[in-house]
Design a protein around this motif. Structure first.
Motif, PDB file in Angstrom:
ATOM      1  N   LYS A 197       0.854  -1.189   0.000  1.00 45.64           N
ATOM      2  CA  LYS A 197       0.000   0.000   0.000  1.00 45.64           C
ATOM      3  C   LYS A 197       0.886   1.235   0.000  1.00 45.64           C
ATOM      4  O   LYS A 197       1.865   1.308   0.732  1.00 45.64           O
ATOM      5  CB  LYS A 197      -0.896   0.033   1.239  1.00 45.64           C
ATOM      6  CG  LYS A 197      -1.939  -1.049   1.268  1.00 45.64           C
ATOM      7  CD  LYS A 197      -2.792  -0.933   2.506  1.00 45.64           C
ATOM      8  CE  LYS A 197      -3.708  -2.131   2.621  1.00 45.64           C
ATOM      9  NZ  LYS A 197      -4.388  -2.184   3.912  1.00 45.64           N
ATOM     10  N   ILE A 198       0.513   2.189  -0.853  1.00 42.60           N
ATOM     11  CA  ILE A 198       1.235   3.457  -0.911  1.00 42.60           C
ATOM     12  C   ILE A 198       0.214   4.582  -0.741  1.00 42.60           C
ATOM     13  O   ILE A 198      -0.988   4.350  -0.886  1.00 42.60           O
ATOM     14  CB  ILE A 198       2.026   3.609  -2.237  1.00 42.60           C
ATOM     15  CG1 ILE A 198       1.096   3.598  -3.445  1.00 42.60           C
ATOM     16  CG2 ILE A 198       3.091   2.524  -2.354  1.00 42.60           C
ATOM     17  CD1 ILE A 198       1.793   3.902  -4.755  1.00 42.60           C
ATOM     18  N   LEU A 201      -0.453   6.905  -5.679  1.00 40.90           N
ATOM     19  CA  LEU A 201      -1.215   5.914  -6.433  1.00 40.90           C
ATOM     20  C   LEU A 201      -1.907   6.545  -7.632  1.00 40.90           C
ATOM     21  O   LEU A 201      -1.962   5.957  -8.710  1.00 40.90           O
ATOM     22  CB  LEU A 201      -2.242   5.247  -5.513  1.00 40.90           C
ATOM     23  CG  LEU A 201      -2.960   4.037  -6.068  1.00 40.90           C
ATOM     24  CD1 LEU A 201      -1.972   2.959  -6.457  1.00 40.90           C
ATOM     25  CD2 LEU A 201      -3.934   3.511  -5.047  1.00 40.90           C
ATOM     26  N   ILE A 202      -2.389   7.763  -7.469  1.00 37.61           N
ATOM     27  CA  ILE A 202      -3.027   8.475  -8.581  1.00 37.61           C
ATOM     28  C   ILE A 202      -2.006   8.739  -9.689  1.00 37.61           C
ATOM     29  O   ILE A 202      -2.297   8.594 -10.874  1.00 37.61           O
ATOM     30  CB  ILE A 202      -3.668   9.787  -8.081  1.00 37.61           C
ATOM     31  CG1 ILE A 202      -4.869   9.458  -7.201  1.00 37.61           C
ATOM     32  CG2 ILE A 202      -4.074  10.677  -9.240  1.00 37.61           C
ATOM     33  CD1 ILE A 202      -5.419  10.646  -6.444  1.00 37.61           C
ATOM     34  N   TYR A 250      -3.129  -0.512 -10.266  1.00 42.34           N
ATOM     35  CA  TYR A 250      -2.131  -1.279  -9.523  1.00 42.34           C
ATOM     36  C   TYR A 250      -2.488  -1.468  -8.051  1.00 42.34           C
ATOM     37  O   TYR A 250      -1.728  -2.045  -7.302  1.00 42.34           O
ATOM     38  CB  TYR A 250      -0.760  -0.598  -9.622  1.00 42.34           C
ATOM     39  CG  TYR A 250      -0.227  -0.577 -11.029  1.00 42.34           C
ATOM     40  CD1 TYR A 250       0.206  -1.740 -11.643  1.00 42.34           C
ATOM     41  CD2 TYR A 250      -0.176   0.603 -11.747  1.00 42.34           C
ATOM     42  CE1 TYR A 250       0.675  -1.727 -12.945  1.00 42.34           C
ATOM     43  CE2 TYR A 250       0.300   0.623 -13.049  1.00 42.34           C
ATOM     44  CZ  TYR A 250       0.727  -0.545 -13.631  1.00 42.34           C
ATOM     45  OH  TYR A 250       1.197  -0.527 -14.922  1.00 42.34           O
ATOM     46  N   ALA A 251      -3.644  -0.996  -7.619  1.00 39.07           N
ATOM     47  CA  ALA A 251      -4.012  -1.071  -6.203  1.00 39.07           C
ATOM     48  C   ALA A 251      -4.790  -2.324  -5.845  1.00 39.07           C
ATOM     49  O   ALA A 251      -4.958  -2.615  -4.677  1.00 39.07           O
ATOM     50  CB  ALA A 251      -4.832   0.154  -5.815  1.00 39.07           C
ATOM     51  N   THR A 252      -5.255  -3.088  -6.806  1.00 35.06           N
ATOM     52  CA  THR A 252      -6.108  -4.233  -6.502  1.00 35.06           C
ATOM     53  C   THR A 252      -5.304  -5.520  -6.446  1.00 35.06           C
ATOM     54  O   THR A 252      -4.230  -5.633  -7.025  1.00 35.06           O
ATOM     55  CB  THR A 252      -7.199  -4.384  -7.565  1.00 35.06           C
ATOM     56  OG1 THR A 252      -6.576  -4.548  -8.836  1.00 35.06           O
ATOM     57  CG2 THR A 252      -8.094  -3.164  -7.610  1.00 35.06           C
ATOM     58  N   SER A 253      -5.847  -6.497  -5.735  1.00 34.69           N
ATOM     59  CA  SER A 253      -5.196  -7.803  -5.689  1.00 34.69           C
ATOM     60  C   SER A 253      -5.770  -8.682  -6.786  1.00 34.69           C
ATOM     61  O   SER A 253      -6.873  -8.453  -7.280  1.00 34.69           O
ATOM     62  CB  SER A 253      -5.386  -8.463  -4.333  1.00 34.69           C
ATOM     63  OG  SER A 253      -6.755  -8.686  -4.096  1.00 34.69           O
TER      64      SER A 253
END
Length: 92
Positions: A63-64, A69-70, A76-79
């Motif tokens: 997590k960043i 992230l934007i 790229y944030a999902t598993s």
């Protein structure tokens, strides 16, 4: 100073042989690069990030901060779920 909270993976513990997540404050002025990566675990594949700092250290983050992230891309944030059926999709 410009600190933000990251969730990073600790290196594998010799006793448990598992990675654990730890929250860490990192000075954004000391980050050289952030690269999207895939991190595998026994039950799933997670989108993560290689974070490289000016002192040469590298961290695997899961997590960043939202502002970074934007800039990188929210995809790229999902598993990624890897079920048992995923192996059957690729015959050997």
């Amino acid at each position: 100073m410009n600190f933000s909270k990251f969730t990073i993976l600790n290196p594998r513990d010799q006793v448990t042989a598992r990675e654990s997540e730890v929250e860490m404050l990192i000075n954004l002025d000391h980050i050289i690069s952030i690269k999207p990566i895939r991190i595998s675990s026994p039950d799933k594949l997670v989108n993560g990030f290689w974070i490289r700092t000016t002192n040469g250290k590298k961290y695997k983050a899961v997590k960043i901060p939202d502002n970074l992230l934007i800039a990188i891309g929210e995809k790229y944030a999902t598993s990624i779920n890897m079920g048992v059926d995923a192996d059957e999709a690729y015959p050997q």
